[in-house]
Motif scaffolding. Structure first.
Motif, PDB file in Angstrom:
ATOM      1  N   TRP A  36       0.815  -1.281   0.062  1.00  0.00           N
ATOM      2  CA  TRP A  36      -0.080   0.366  -0.124  1.00  0.00           C
ATOM      3  C   TRP A  36       0.931   1.200  -0.213  1.00  0.00           C
ATOM      4  CZ3 TRP A  36      -5.092  -0.455  -0.404  1.00  0.00           C
ATOM      5  CH2 TRP A  36      -5.621  -1.606  -0.143  1.00  0.00           C
ATOM      6  N   TYR A  37       0.557   2.118  -0.880  1.00  0.00           N
ATOM      7  CA  TYR A  37       1.246   3.442  -0.968  1.00  0.00           C
ATOM      8  C   TYR A  37       0.104   4.485  -0.517  1.00  0.00           C
ATOM      9  CZ  TYR A  37       4.950   1.731  -4.027  1.00  0.00           C
ATOM     10  OH  TYR A  37       6.009   0.854  -4.361  1.00  0.00           O
ATOM     11  N   ARG A  38       0.528   5.605  -0.227  1.00  0.00           N
ATOM     12  CA  ARG A  38      -0.409   6.761   0.075  1.00  0.00           C
ATOM     13  C   ARG A  38       0.029   8.114  -0.521  1.00  0.00           C
ATOM     14  NH1 ARG A  38      -0.462   7.309   6.721  1.00  0.00           N
ATOM     15  NH2 ARG A  38       1.636   8.020   6.816  1.00  0.00           N
ATOM     16  N   GLU A  46       4.273   7.758  -0.740  1.00  0.00           N
ATOM     17  CA  GLU A  46       5.069   6.946   0.170  1.00  0.00           C
ATOM     18  C   GLU A  46       4.543   5.573   0.118  1.00  0.00           C
ATOM     19  OE1 GLU A  46       5.419   8.240   4.166  1.00  0.00           O
ATOM     20  OE2 GLU A  46       3.061   8.840   4.252  1.00  0.00           O
ATOM     21  N   VAL A  48       3.430   2.824   2.460  1.00  0.00           N
ATOM     22  CA  VAL A  48       2.988   2.550   3.825  1.00  0.00           C
ATOM     23  C   VAL A  48       3.569   1.352   4.406  1.00  0.00           C
ATOM     24  CG1 VAL A  48       0.927   2.749   5.215  1.00  0.00           C
ATOM     25  CG2 VAL A  48       1.005   4.140   3.355  1.00  0.00           C
ATOM     26  N   TYR A  64       7.216  -1.613   6.977  1.00  0.00           N
ATOM     27  CA  TYR A  64       6.207  -0.421   7.182  1.00  0.00           C
ATOM     28  C   TYR A  64       7.136   0.671   7.456  1.00  0.00           C
ATOM     29  CZ  TYR A  64       3.266  -4.057   8.915  1.00  0.00           C
ATOM     30  OH  TYR A  64       2.257  -5.417   9.020  1.00  0.00           O
ATOM     31  N   ALA A  65       6.412   1.993   6.918  1.00  0.00           N
ATOM     32  CA  ALA A  65       6.944   3.149   7.094  1.00  0.00           C
ATOM     33  C   ALA A  65       6.965   3.452   8.731  1.00  0.00           C
ATOM     34  CB  ALA A  65       6.227   4.400   6.318  1.00  0.00           C
ATOM     35  N   SER A  67       6.285   5.971  10.428  1.00  0.00           N
ATOM     36  CA  SER A  67       5.066   6.496  10.855  1.00  0.00           C
ATOM     37  C   SER A  67       3.902   5.892  10.937  1.00  0.00           C
ATOM     38  CB  SER A  67       4.609   7.835   9.649  1.00  0.00           C
ATOM     39  OG  SER A  67       4.269   6.988   8.669  1.00  0.00           O
ATOM     40  N   VAL A  68       3.850   4.571  10.753  1.00  0.00           N
ATOM     41  CA  VAL A  68       2.737   3.745  10.971  1.00  0.00           C
ATOM     42  C   VAL A  68       3.270   2.485  11.894  1.00  0.00           C
ATOM     43  CG1 VAL A  68       1.594   4.551   8.918  1.00  0.00           C
ATOM     44  CG2 VAL A  68       3.027   2.366   8.666  1.00  0.00           C
ATOM     45  N   MET A  87      -5.663  -0.694   9.858  1.00  0.00           N
ATOM     46  CA  MET A  87      -5.208   0.632  10.244  1.00  0.00           C
ATOM     47  C   MET A  87      -5.975   0.983  11.518  1.00  0.00           C
ATOM     48  SD  MET A  87      -5.210   2.953   6.682  1.00  0.00           S
ATOM     49  CE  MET A  87      -6.767   2.988   6.545  1.00  0.00           C
ATOM     50  N   ASP A  94      -2.836  10.602   8.581  1.00  0.00           N
ATOM     51  CA  ASP A  94      -2.903   9.618   7.790  1.00  0.00           C
ATOM     52  C   ASP A  94      -3.832   9.751   6.715  1.00  0.00           C
ATOM     53  OD1 ASP A  94      -2.641   7.732  10.906  1.00  0.00           O
ATOM     54  OD2 ASP A  94      -1.247   7.782   9.372  1.00  0.00           O
ATOM     55  N   TYR A  98      -5.102   6.366  -0.710  1.00  0.00           N
ATOM     56  CA  TYR A  98      -4.274   4.889  -0.486  1.00  0.00           C
ATOM     57  C   TYR A  98      -4.541   4.030  -1.918  1.00  0.00           C
ATOM     58  CZ  TYR A  98      -3.505   5.955   4.418  1.00  0.00           C
ATOM     59  OH  TYR A  98      -3.144   6.661   5.644  1.00  0.00           O
TER      60      TYR A  98
END
Length: 129
Positions: A36-38, A46, A48, A64-65, A67-68, A87, A94, A98
């Motif tokens: 998954w990107y967002r 970026e 995710v 994972y990034a 931030s998550v 999520m 956030d 996505y």
């Protein structure tokens, strides 16, 4: 784009949860890594979360990034060629569109966070404060 179909986006309050799903819209013979990107307004896309193909029925390495981490969980159903993104503890930051992405087995674009062979059209996630 359009080879994958996402679902599960929407509007949620901060601290809430959403679960995104992604499956092929047409027959794709073989899929490798999925992820998954967002992309938020005015920001770069970026990665995710991503999950490699650990085999034909189960497994896979996840990344994972920062931030998550600790809030999001990626998983996949090999039989359905479906990937999920759970999520939790969502934050206003956030908020983004996505996109689901997947690679052919020989590629590492999703794992590396650079691109993907197959893409969905995106689903909006909005987190209100």
């Amino acid at each position: 784009q359009g080879q994958l179909v996402e679902s599960g986006g929407g509007l949620v309050q901060a601290g809430g949860s959403l679960r995104l799903s992604c499956a092929p819209s047409r027959s794709i013979f073989s899929i490798g890594a999925m992820g998954w990107y967002r992309q938020a307004p005015g920001k770069q896309r970026e990665l995710v979360a991503a999950i490699t193909s650990g085999g034909t029925t189960s497994g896979g390495t996840t990344n994972y990034a920062d931030s998550v981490k600790g809030r999001f969980t990626i998983s996949r159903d090999y039989a359905k060629k479906t990937v999920y993104l759970q999520m939790n503890s969502l934050k206003p930051e956030d908020t983004a569109v996505y996109y689901c992405a997947a690679d052919a087995p020989v590629h590492r674009q999703v794992v590396d966070g650079t691109d993907g062979d197959y893409w969905g059209q995106g689903t909006q996630v909005t987190v209100s404060s």
